[in-house]
Each structure stands twice: as C-alpha cells, then as structure tokens.
Design a protein around this motif. Structure first.
Motif, short mmCIF file in Angstrom:
data_model
loop_
_atom_site.label_atom_id
_atom_site.label_comp_id
_atom_site.label_asym_id
_atom_site.label_seq_id
_atom_site.Cartn_x
_atom_site.Cartn_y
_atom_site.Cartn_z
N LEU B 257 -39.97 51.30 114.54
CA LEU B 257 -41.23 51.21 115.28
C LEU B 257 -42.41 51.27 114.31
O LEU B 257 -42.45 52.12 113.42
N LEU B 258 -43.35 50.36 114.53
CA LEU B 258 -44.54 50.26 113.67
C LEU B 258 -45.58 51.25 114.21
O LEU B 258 -46.02 51.12 115.34
N VAL B 259 -45.97 52.24 113.40
CA VAL B 259 -46.72 53.36 113.95
C VAL B 259 -48.19 53.45 113.51
O VAL B 259 -48.84 54.47 113.73
N ASP B 260 -48.72 52.37 112.92
CA ASP B 260 -50.11 52.50 112.45
C ASP B 260 -51.10 51.57 113.12
O ASP B 260 -52.14 51.23 112.55
N THR B 261 -50.80 51.15 114.36
CA THR B 261 -51.76 50.28 115.04
C THR B 261 -53.01 51.06 115.45
O THR B 261 -54.14 50.56 115.32
N TYR B 262 -52.82 52.27 115.93
CA TYR B 262 -53.96 53.10 116.32
C TYR B 262 -53.92 54.39 115.48
O TYR B 262 -54.29 54.38 114.32
N ASP B 263 -53.38 55.47 116.06
CA ASP B 263 -53.32 56.76 115.36
C ASP B 263 -51.88 57.05 114.97
O ASP B 263 -50.99 57.09 115.84
N VAL B 264 -51.63 57.26 113.67
CA VAL B 264 -50.25 57.38 113.18
C VAL B 264 -49.54 58.59 113.79
O VAL B 264 -48.41 58.47 114.29
N ASP B 265 -50.17 59.76 113.76
CA ASP B 265 -49.50 60.95 114.27
C ASP B 265 -49.13 60.80 115.75
O ASP B 265 -48.01 61.13 116.17
N ALA B 266 -50.09 60.30 116.51
CA ALA B 266 -49.82 60.13 117.95
C ALA B 266 -48.69 59.13 118.16
O ALA B 266 -47.83 59.32 119.03
N ALA B 267 -48.67 58.08 117.33
CA ALA B 267 -47.63 57.05 117.48
C ALA B 267 -46.26 57.63 117.13
O ALA B 267 -45.26 57.33 117.80
N VAL B 268 -46.19 58.47 116.09
CA VAL B 268 -44.91 59.05 115.71
C VAL B 268 -44.39 59.95 116.84
O VAL B 268 -43.21 59.92 117.19
N ARG B 269 -45.28 60.71 117.42
CA ARG B 269 -44.87 61.58 118.55
C ARG B 269 -44.33 60.75 119.71
O ARG B 269 -43.30 61.05 120.30
N LYS B 270 -45.05 59.66 120.03
CA LYS B 270 -44.58 58.77 121.12
C LYS B 270 -43.22 58.18 120.78
O LYS B 270 -42.33 58.08 121.62
N ALA B 271 -43.09 57.74 119.52
CA ALA B 271 -41.84 57.10 119.08
C ALA B 271 -40.67 58.05 119.25
O ALA B 271 -39.61 57.67 119.75
N VAL B 272 -40.86 59.31 118.86
CA VAL B 272 -39.78 60.29 118.95
C VAL B 272 -39.50 60.62 120.42
O VAL B 272 -38.33 60.75 120.83
N GLU B 273 -40.56 60.72 121.19
CA GLU B 273 -40.39 61.04 122.61
C GLU B 273 -39.55 59.95 123.30
O GLU B 273 -38.66 60.23 124.08
N LEU B 274 -39.83 58.70 122.95
CA LEU B 274 -39.14 57.58 123.61
C LEU B 274 -37.79 57.29 122.98
O LEU B 274 -36.84 56.91 123.67
N LEU B 289 -50.05 55.46 101.23
CA LEU B 289 -48.65 55.56 101.63
C LEU B 289 -47.99 56.86 101.18
O LEU B 289 -47.15 57.42 101.89
N VAL B 290 -48.34 57.34 99.98
CA VAL B 290 -47.72 58.58 99.50
C VAL B 290 -48.06 59.73 100.45
O VAL B 290 -47.18 60.45 100.93
N ALA B 291 -49.35 59.87 100.75
CA ALA B 291 -49.78 60.96 101.63
C ALA B 291 -49.22 60.79 103.04
O ALA B 291 -48.70 61.73 103.64
N GLN B 292 -49.30 59.54 103.53
CA GLN B 292 -48.83 59.27 104.89
C GLN B 292 -47.34 59.52 105.04
O GLN B 292 -46.88 60.09 106.03
N ALA B 293 -46.58 59.06 104.05
CA ALA B 293 -45.12 59.21 104.14
C ALA B 293 -44.76 60.69 104.21
O ALA B 293 -43.91 61.10 105.00
N GLY B 294 -45.43 61.50 103.39
CA GLY B 294 -45.17 62.94 103.40
C GLY B 294 -45.48 63.55 104.76
O GLY B 294 -44.68 64.32 105.31
N ARG B 295 -46.64 63.17 105.30
CA ARG B 295 -47.03 63.76 106.58
C ARG B 295 -46.10 63.31 107.70
O ARG B 295 -45.70 64.11 108.56
N LEU B 299 -43.67 65.54 110.04
CA LEU B 299 -43.78 65.47 111.50
C LEU B 299 -42.44 65.12 112.14
O LEU B 299 -42.00 65.76 113.10
N LEU B 300 -41.78 64.11 111.58
CA LEU B 300 -40.47 63.71 112.11
C LEU B 300 -39.51 64.89 112.06
O LEU B 300 -38.79 65.18 113.03
N ASP B 301 -39.47 65.58 110.91
CA ASP B 301 -38.54 66.70 110.76
C ASP B 301 -38.87 67.81 111.76
O ASP B 301 -37.97 68.39 112.38
N SER B 302 -40.17 68.07 111.93
CA SER B 302 -40.56 69.15 112.84
C SER B 302 -40.20 68.82 114.28
O SER B 302 -40.03 69.72 115.11
#
Lengths: 466, 466
Positions: B257-274, B289-295, B299-302
């Motif tokens: 899933l491509l998660v940077d169309t709007y807000d990355v964190d919100a998209a990752v949460r939606k992706a995991v939820e679905l 990318l370095v900072a984003q990948a870490g965050r 988030l995914l792990d949490s």
C-alpha cells in the motif's frame, strides 16, 4: 527534395539544394506503423485497473495531465516533442494475442479484466501543446479526458515517449540556437538505444536540425538523411589517397572527405589535389577544433578552395557550438550530447490525476500532498501572453477556467484526439514538418534571453489563474 | 514461478515465493522477434559500402572490434549488456521491401548496391564477452570477423544496443552491489524512450535486479514483473480508506500500500487496520526516506505489524541506496537514475576496424592516429587473470596473439555467431538468465574494491600483450 549524401550540411551534396536546409522533411510513401504498444507500460497500471473495475470506480470520468514542476539544469525553456509518436502508437495500444495471454497466464490480470482489455479502445479526448512549442514549469503539456480506466493505462507509454523526445528536442533547440545560421546535423544514433535513436533524429529535426544520419528516421518520417564516410573507410584502403579517390568517384566532388585519420594538413592537400576547387567539404572529428578549423580554412584558401566547406563533429554540445561561433566552421555534426539531452537525458514530466467524477457524478479537482511532489488539482488550459510586439511575456494557465485572450495572446491547447479518433495532421511526416515550423515560430516569439546558455530562471513566468 | 503483483520485493506477493528473488527469469512462450533492424544504422555505412563495392575493397577480410578507451565518471568496472538483443536483431538485419525501395528512391544507394543489399546475409564470425561479464578500458567486448562490407554495416546497430544496455547494466550493478541482500526493483520505464525502457528492464535484471515494472520485458524475456498502485488510485477514490480496501480486496493482503498521498502516519494506521498483521508492505515515495522509514518501521512494529515490509521508491541511485543501508528498508524501487545510467546515460564504446586484408591477401593491423582518439591495431583476444584464490588481478588482452592461461585464468571470448549462424544459448529468456548468473559470478570474482562508489581507477588494470 533529394536526400543527399553529404555530411557537409546538405548544401553541396549531389542533387541537393540550398532549400534543403529550409525544408528538411520530405513527403513520404512509407506505410510504417509501430509494433504493438499496449505492454510498453507499468504492471501497476493494470493492477489499478483491475481493482477499479471490481470496486466500480473504473468508469469515473477523469482528467490526467502531463506537466513538469521544473526546467532542469537552469534551462530557460523546454521544447515539446513526441506527441506525434505517441499518437501513432495509440492506434496500436490494444490488447490481444500472445500479449493478452501473457497478462492472464502470469496473473497480472484475471479473466474478467482480460476480457475488458480485449474489448478496450481509447474513446476519450486528448489535447495539449503542439510539438515544437515551448513548455515551462506547470504548462499543461498534454491533457487526457476519459474514464479512469482508459486514461490511467496510458500513463507510462505517454511519459516514455514525451520524456525522451522532449529531452532531445530541448537540447537540440539550444544547439540550433547557438549555431545561428549554420546547419546542425544529427549523428548520435550509436550513442542511443537503437529505437531511441530514431526518435532522437525526429526530435532533432523538429528543433531545427537540418538532417540526420539515421536511415530509419528517413524511412519513417521523411527527414533528410546525410553521411559520407568514417575512418574505417580510409583504413580499409592501401592509403588515404586511394580512399579519397574512391569516395570522390562514388559520391561526386560535392562529398565531404574526412581528413583526420593520419595527418590533417597532408590529408587536406590530398583532398584538394584529388577533388579540385569543387570539393564540397572536409570533416574534422578530433583535436582542438577552433585551432584546426582556422588552420584548415587558411590551407584550403591558400590552395584556392575558398568554397570548400568545413564540417566539425567531435563531442559537440551547445557550449562547444557557441565557442566555435568565431571559427570558420560551416556545419556542426552533433552526436552523444544531443541524444543524451546534453546533461538532461530525460525530461521531468509527470502524468497526474487532477480531477475525477465524484459519487454525485460531478467533476472534482484532486491532488496529492506528498512532500516536494504536490500537484495542483483542477483541469488546466493555457495560453501564451504576448505584448503588442508579439513577444511572449507570460505562460497563463487557467485552473478549471479558460484564460481570456487579451488580443495579442496565443492559445496553446490543440486537439489531437476527439472521442477516440485521431484528428488529422498530427502524425507521420506531415506532423514533423508542422512541428519544425511551430518550433521556428515559437523561437521567434520568445524573448531574446531564451537563447542564453547560462543557468537561470524560465524566460517567462508561469501564472496560474482560477 | 509466478509473476506476482507485489512492489514490496516479490517476497510476499500472492502466489510468489522467496525463490523469486533468486531466479527472476522465467521460461517464456513468447514468439516475439524484433522489427526490421537494417535501417537502424547511419547513412554513411551504406555510402562507404557503395564506394567499396565499386573500387573492389568491399570483400577484403576485415576485423572490427567494440571497445572503450575509458570507464566514465571514475567507475571501477563496467558490465556488458545488449549482446543478446543485438543477436536477436541480427536475424532481422535484412534489406527488402519498402526499406530497400527507400534507400534507392532517395539516392542513398544506387541500383547495383541495392541489389547487393537485397542478397545480403551476414556470414561472418562474432565473438566477445558474455553478457553480465565485466569490461575494462580496451577490453575487446565484441569482435566481428567478416568482409568489410558485412562488418562495416553492423557498426551503428551494434553500438546503439551495447552502449545503451551496458550503460544501464553498469549502473544497475552498482545499485545491487550497494543494496546487498535487499532486492532492487526496476521502475524507470516512464523516464526512458518506450523501447529503451524494455531494454533497461532486461539489463537491470542481468545486473541483479529482482523484477521490473515493464510488462513488455516480462512478455519478451520472461523477467518477473511487479507493481501494485500509484497515487492516482488513491485520488480516484472518495477517500484513502476506500482505495486501500479496494486494493486489498483485489490484490490480497500481501500487496504493497502506497502511504504518502496525504498523511503518512494516518495512512499507515489505516493500512494496518484494514490489512491486519499479514499486510505485505507499505511504500514511501517522497520526503526524507531515512527518517520516514525509521518512523514508519516503529509505527508498524508498535501496531504489531513486525513482518510488514517497507519499500522506498523516490529518486534512488546507488548513493541513496548506500545511505539507506542502516535504515529499516526492505526493498528499493529504482527509476530515473537507473534508466539514464546514473550520470552515464550512454557507454563510450566504439567500433573500430583493427585489421584488414591487404592487396597481397594477408591480414594486416590498421589504426587511426587522430588526436585523443587513436586506437590499437591488431586482432584482440582476452582472458581475466586470477590469483590462486580465484580473485581477478588483471585484464590480459592479446594483440594478434592469444594470451596464455596460467592455470587460474578465465578466457573471456565466447562465440556468438559462427559462419553467419547464431550459436544456441545467447538469445531469448535463456540468455537473460545465463547473463544474470554470469554477472553474479563475475562480481564474486572481482576484488572487493570493485564495490567502491567513490571515483577512482579501474579495479583491475588492463595489460596488452603481443
């Protein structure tokens, strides 16, 4: 018009005439058409299609636009090329036979989607900038109106064609601008992918080159082809004299003799001895071209060959051409740097969904917010604002509105495809000639600063109005 | 092997398996062959032919060689690619129909030469380096033995193919080297000429990429194709959630899933939820990318998605890949910089006459003396000298002699064409797989310094012996 055998600028080739440099595109009897194009695309275009077919959004009316956020490397303008090639390929953008079987066999699409693809035929509208015209940041270079399904699938193919062809045309335009009245000849086929070489030749001619070495480009598009001999021809023979004699006998006195295989001065003397005062041209392909051209010109003149021209062909780009402006050079042969876009090997054009139908059936602007890659939603239309002297001053882009012509302006959006049907005049050799004329007219319209080779801002600003 | 629908490295796509990254080339049932290739050449090849036919030198036995004088941009090695494509095209290098008529009608050749061309069929020998192998300055990458007529005519086409494909493979090899065990995916089609894009995909896979977005490359060469969705798919839908749900339903939980169309964190949460804990991957296409990948990893792990992978795809090249080595990234999608050779958009390979029959019927070395462009006459043969541990130490090039294997060496010249007939195994999907294996073996054989990205000398010196 004759496609001559003269690398010296086409002015002295057997059967050629001065007019060749003015109209290097010939009428053509070729029946060539491109091979199937539908798989010249990214896998994800079809997985998106399949998901959209399943969830019912595939037939939402959508508007996609090709634009670029910037001019690379501080260029002052870009030149559009490739639209004609894309339109020629659009007619072959169909799914059938082995290629359709491949998609289903490998699981790219399911049977339902495969059936949809088998019936697919583009039925929308395509408008945009004419080939040969200039583009600036945010110019709506091409706009596709259709269903999401049909417009989405064209993304990769459109961008492949426009990004490469426009990169070459943009570089070529700077070169012909730097060359002024001296002809530029395209000779870069060996430094480009074999098919890209054909597209490069076409794009170069659009941007003012007077001929190409690429024969397939001559065959497909009727552009003038040029060429005489390489070093291998000299090396094949027992000595340089035998090679020159053979070439003069086969190609006539108007040919161009390559004089740097061994000793340049000695070669020039041999060339004049064998060719006499009617010798067409000599070619220099190595060394310090400014110094060499001067020395060769003096030598030719001292031998009475005041009309024998000098063609230079070693690693030229727009900067080298500009630095040769004061040298006695008559024609430039350009290769590597032309077909690789002179430092910008691909344009930065993207293809973005800017509006689509919502659940209520209304067209709604859309845009992504991604960092550094945001876009402006809404359907764009453009015109070039011109002052009372006909000089361009602004690129006016209307967002969900058509900008108003103030009397001296030039509307920029042409119609290429109407309800899925190609509009006449935008494909084949005729389109190349039309684009060449468009380029010449556009260059005459841009402010003088457009011809600056130094890095800077776009020569006219883009203004978005809504 | 299944061609999956997963941009996340092919490890989690529906129906795919870990083995995919080891063998990304599939057996293939395509009957594809290239369009006619004989006019993908320079005008002067045919004017030289015509003059040589007239003066009687056309049938002199000749040796032409492809080599490069240098590695561009301080690279440590180059990778050969394109030979298989050239051999596929050689079978179509014939003159007939409209193309032959074009040559005669436009005066490129006369009737006698046209008749000769109609009967032409390459009947010589072609040997050289295997695709996927490394090349260094003066390596005899390809050698053509034949008459001047037949060997001369192939120049432009050979160079077009090898110069582009090798530019991409050479860049790709640096990228896969920098990526180590992490898969690299080719996604650059939109930034290359439409046909060049297919060649780029092929060259990338040879140099260790595990898949490509280019469907035509999958069709022609059986290489694994990958892809899931673009931003337009998210924008098409009423909201991000609807788009993710549709994609998961159509492509399965293993999708990316491509998660940077709007807000990355919100998209990752939606992706995991679905998608739940089985969600295959998320893709980042913008920002730091370095900072984003870490965050995103945190988030995914949490959220419990420790096995959901992260694919990054924004403007990557070998340097960006190296800088991401410590970031929690699972796969790299590479586009623009790959298909444009990462700063070296074309190789510097040339095709030179190095020997030809003299009047006495003996083969004689020849070379031009042009300033900065001189060449070494004589027929070359090469081997790679290796120490007792199998590590390459020298490129040994014999000039008019075959260098002697000291026991640990590897001969480099393979035979591709014998008396005009293709030798089996060097074309089609099988050749791509063979080249991929050759590349892996060659990389294991080169000194460790080959993987240095900084500018420097060739990792092993070339030694000419005679």
């Amino acid at each position: 018009m004759v496609v001559g055998g003269d690398a010296g600028g086409g002015l002295r080739g057997p059967g050629s005439a001065v007019a060749d440099t003015v109209a290097p595109v010939n009428a053509n009897t070729s029946t060539w058409s491109p091979a199937p194009t539908a798989l010249l695309t990214d896998h994800y275009e079809l997985t998106m299609l399949q998901a959209a077919l399943r969830d019912g959004t595939a037939l939402r009316r959508s508007v996609f636009e090709v634009f670029s956020r910037r001019l690379s490397n501080g260029r002052r303008y870009g030149i559009v090329a490739g639209t004609g090639r894309f339109l020629e390929g659009l007619a072959q953008f169909r799914f059938h036979g082995e290629r359709l079987e491949f998609l289903e066999r490998t699981g790219v699409v399911d049977a339902t989607t495969a059936q949809w693809l088998a019936d697919f035929r583009f039925s929308g509208q395509i408008q945009g900038y004419a080939e040969g015209d200039a583009w600036f940041p945010n110019s709506p270079i091409l706009r596709v109106d259709g269903t999401f399904a049909e417009a989405c699938m064209l993304e990769t193919y459109i961008l492949s064609v426009l990004n490469y062809d426009s990169a070459v045309a943009s570089a070529a335009s700077r070169m012909t601008s730097a060359a002024g009245e001296r002809p530029c000849l395209e000779m870069g086929s060996r430094r480009a992918h074999d098919e890209a070489a054909v597209a490069a030749a076409r794009a170069a001619v659009i941007a003012g080159f007077t001929g190409t070495s690429n024969l397939e480009a001559g065959y497909r598009y009727g552009v003038k082809t040029i060429g005489t001999a390489a070093h291998s021809f000299t090396l094949l023979h027992n000595d340089e004299q035998s090679a020159f004699r053979s070439q003069l006998e086969a190609q006539g006195l108007g040919t161009t003799l390559l004089v740097d295989t061994y000793d340049v001065d000695a070669a020039v003397r041999k060339a004049v001895e064998l060719g006499g005062p009617e010798l067409g041209a000599v070619r220099l392909d190595s060394g310090d071209l400014v110094a060499q051209a001067g020395r060769v010109r003096d030598l030719l003149d001292s031998l009475g060959n005041t009309k024998t021209r000098i063609t230079v062909t070693s690693d030229l780009d727009e900067y080298a051409i500009a630095s040769l402006a004061a040298a006695p050079v008559d024609a430039y042969g350009v290769g590597t740097r032309l077909v690789t876009g002179s430092g910008v090997p691909t344009s930065s054009m993207v293809y973005k969904l800017v509006a689509r139908e919502n659940s209520a059936g209304e067209l709604e602007p859309v845009a992504k917010k991604a960092a550094g890659k945001g876009s402006v939603g809404g359907r764009k239309t453009a015109l070039r604002r011109r002052d009372a002297h006909g000089v361009a001053t602004h690129e006016i882009v209307g967002v969900d509105t058509v900008p108003v012509d103030d009397g001296d302006d030039r509307p920029l959006m042409e119609t290429f495809v109407r309800d899925g049907e190609l509009v006449d005049g935008w494909t084949g050799p005729a389109a190349v000639e039309r684009a060449r004329q468009r380029h010449a007219a556009t260059m005459a319209e841009l402010p003088r600063a457009a011809s600056r080779l130094s890095e800077g801002e776009a020569v006219i600003p883009t203004v978005l109005v809504s």
